[in-house]
Design an enzyme around this catalytic site. Structure first.
Site, mmCIF file in Angstrom:
data_model
loop_
_atom_site.group_PDB
_atom_site.id
_atom_site.type_symbol
_atom_site.label_atom_id
_atom_site.label_comp_id
_atom_site.label_asym_id
_atom_site.label_seq_id
_atom_site.Cartn_x
_atom_site.Cartn_y
_atom_site.Cartn_z
ATOM 1 N N LYS A 1 0.847 -1.183 0.000
ATOM 2 C CA LYS A 1 0.000 0.000 0.000
ATOM 3 C C LYS A 1 0.889 1.242 0.000
ATOM 4 O O LYS A 1 1.885 1.298 0.752
ATOM 5 C CB LYS A 1 -0.923 -0.024 1.214
ATOM 6 C CG LYS A 1 -1.943 1.116 1.256
ATOM 7 C CD LYS A 1 -2.888 0.933 2.438
ATOM 8 C CE LYS A 1 -3.922 2.047 2.538
ATOM 9 N NZ LYS A 1 -4.854 1.845 3.665
ATOM 10 N N SER B 1 -9.474 1.849 2.704
ATOM 11 C CA SER B 1 -8.612 2.611 1.833
ATOM 12 C C SER B 1 -7.585 1.751 1.104
ATOM 13 O O SER B 1 -6.922 2.219 0.181
ATOM 14 C CB SER B 1 -7.884 3.690 2.654
ATOM 15 O OG SER B 1 -7.084 3.108 3.669
ATOM 16 N N SER C 1 -9.954 -0.390 7.027
ATOM 17 C CA SER C 1 -9.394 -0.436 5.681
ATOM 18 C C SER C 1 -8.684 -1.731 5.348
ATOM 19 O O SER C 1 -8.382 -1.984 4.183
ATOM 20 C CB SER C 1 -8.420 0.728 5.483
ATOM 21 O OG SER C 1 -9.107 1.964 5.606
#
Length: 552
Positions: free
Chosen positions: A49, A124, A148
């Site tokens: 990420k 996210s 998330s």
């Protein structure tokens, strides 16, 4: 390209999506692979990420204004995977500054579920979930502040592990909410995620939020999770989500030994604090300085900017409110091992998010926002499909540092092999049904003698429970009469060192004695019993179902 490198030839489900912010050149990936040490993850490709640093590459957090900030060193979590032999292949797309559960708040483009181009991927950690679900890589790192690491797992039919806060170092993470952030994993199986967590979960002296796992589980954490709580009341679910949830509840009866309805009101009230309380100030402190940079998503700016003006007294009022809610939720854990909830109330479309970006996102956190605020661990797992064919996911939630047995429960749910924990050499299993239960007055005696909670459960049918007369701490009398309830009596099984069993018996006055107690699964263990003659003057409290309820 080889058959073992699907990331070089992306499946159509992901190739049409903006899943990568930075893809590593093939020669750099090959160089990582060539240099990979012989370790537990050797050769395993993984995505990162893009709020986690990878040396030599930018950490954008999906903000183009940060694209020139090249990391000198990798985040500790990333480096630990590399040191275990894993090979990074790219930085994944995300909701900007990890503020969102939708996966659409990115200037690099919106991701969608691999199962439907009309439905959101969840955020996210949107790109990280999609690259795993589509088969590009078997492992990706995400983060979880509000959910998330779990929402995108549920929306893409994969496993999302959110460990106990501090178990995995967050050094090298561009924070969203420093005190709550967790580094997470996305995998297709629980076993793959557990293997990665073993590598990741190490103390980091350089991270002030790092916490080592205790050498022994907390007194109330069972090595084998058999009792699972579910919400006692109705949940706010979309109709097709509700159908899938009801099916999940039926399935739980085949996985857990006992399913216990509990009041989850305090958990849900806690969830509303995350964006309705002063924690917005912590987000502003983490990245407010970047909100004037080029390419900032307007919804992210609008959500976070009010945090700039949160007054100091409001912060302490929020902390006080959280402490009160935590105390209320603590009442759930003495009787259960884990709590099962849906991950989200529904699965929105991209169009629905575009029409109401804040409202839809807020609703998605209904069942996830509370977990980090209450210092719990969680794992999201697939739970079949909805009537419309979209994946449905549930999450199992447990107290801090219950990660390992929680993963065993999740693996059992997924049909993966799970080795039952065996008592250590030199120990015996002892059943207790009264004042020695977790949280009860005499439980410290068990803990001080080196006892560890092995499992929660119930007796076999036929036992009755009595409150014995006498001064001091109220004492239970468990008796096999043959006419006790078919559902048995609640108890706990503790692993106790051999030499401690006699010392424990010395603390228990007549008419109690050690005998054989048969458990709900037919297993015989040593336990404290009373003879029928010893309960003639006692009060029968069998109807309560257990000592804790009888004393309540």
């Amino acid at each position: 390209m080889t058959a073992t490198e699907p990331w070089r030839d992306a499946p159509a489900a992901a190739s049409r999506q903006p899943v990568w912010i930075t893809e590593l050149p093939a020669d750099e990936v090959d160089a990582f692979a060539a240099a990979a040490p012989d370790g537990p993850l050797t050769g395993l490709r993984f995505g990162i990420k893009d709020n986690l640093a990878l040396a030599g590459h930018p950490t954008t957090a999906a903000c183009p204004g940060l694209a020139d900030s090249i990391a000198a060193t990798s985040a500790v979590a990333v480096q630990r995977l590399v040191d275990a032999g894993a090979v990074p292949v790219g930085k994944t797309n995300m909701d900007q500054f990890a503020t969102g559960l939708v996966g659409t708040r990115s200037p690099y483009g919106a991701c969608h579920s691999v199962h439907s181009p009309q439905h959101i991927s969840g955020g996210s950690s949107s790109g990280s979930a999609v690259v795993v679900a589509s088969g590009l890589v078997p492992l990706a790192l995400g983060t979880d502040t509000a959910g998330s690491g779990r929402v995108p797992a549920a929306f893409n039919g994969i496993v999302g592990i959110k460990p106990t806060r501090g178990l995995v170092s967050t050094r090298g993470l561009l924070p969203a909410c420093r005190s709550l952030d967790c580094v997470t994993t996305f995998t297709r199986t629980v076993a793959e995620g557990a293997a990665a967590l073993t590598v990741l979960a190490q103390p980091d002296p350089g991270d002030p939020w790092s916490r080592p796992a205790p050498p022994a589980p907390a007194p109330g954490v069972a090595a084998r999770m058999r009792v699972v709580a579910v919400p006692a009341g109705d949940l706010d679910l979309d109709p097709v989500h509700r159908v899938a949830w009801e099916e999940a509840l039926r399935r739980l009866d085949t996985v857990a030994a006992h399913v216990v309805p509990v009041d989850v009101t305090a958990f849900l009230e806690t969830a509303r604090l995350l964006y309705g309380g002063p924690w917005l100030a912590e987000r502003w402190a983490a990245f407010g300085a970047y909100l004037s940079a080029p390419g900032v998503d307007p919804t992210v700016r609008a959500v976070v900017t009010p945090g700039r003006d949160v007054p100091g007294p409001e912060v302490f009022r929020g902390l006080d409110r959280l402490a009160g809610l935590r105390r209320r939720t603590e009442a759930v854990w003495p009787d259960v091992d884990a709590l099962m909830l849906p991950v989200t109330p529904g699965h929105p479309t991209l169009a629905e998010v575009a029409a109401d970006p804040v409202g839809v996102n807020s609703r998605l956190g209904t069942y996830t926002n509370f977990v980090n605020l209450l210092d719990l661990c969680a794992v999201a797992v697939p739970a079949g499909t909805r009537p419309d064919g979209l994946p449905f996911g549930v999450q199992f939630v447990a107290p801090a540092f219950a990660d390992r047995p929680l993963l065993d429960l999740a693996a059992a749910w997924c049909g993966e092999p799970v080795a039952a924990p065996s008592p250590a050499a030199g120990t015996s299993l002892v059943a207790v049904a009264g004042a020695h239960l977790s949280g009860m007055p005499l439980n410290p005696q068990l803990v001080e003698l080196g006892g560890l909670l092995h499992a929660r459960g119930r007796t076999a049918p036929g036992y009755r429970l009595y409150r014995l007369p006498g001064p001091g701490v109220a004492r239970p009398g468990l008796v096999y009469t043959g006419d006790g309830p078919a559902t048995g009596i609640a108890l706990e099984v503790w692993q106790v060192p051999h030499q401690a069993v006699g010392r424990l018996l010395d603390t228990v006055p007549p008419p109690l004695c050690l005998g054989t107690v048969r458990l709900d699964d037919g297993t015989p263990v040593t336990g404290f019993l009373a003879g029928e003659h010893g309960v003639r003057d006692a009060v029968d409290v069998t109807a309560s179902g257990g000592w804790r309820a009888a004393c309540g």
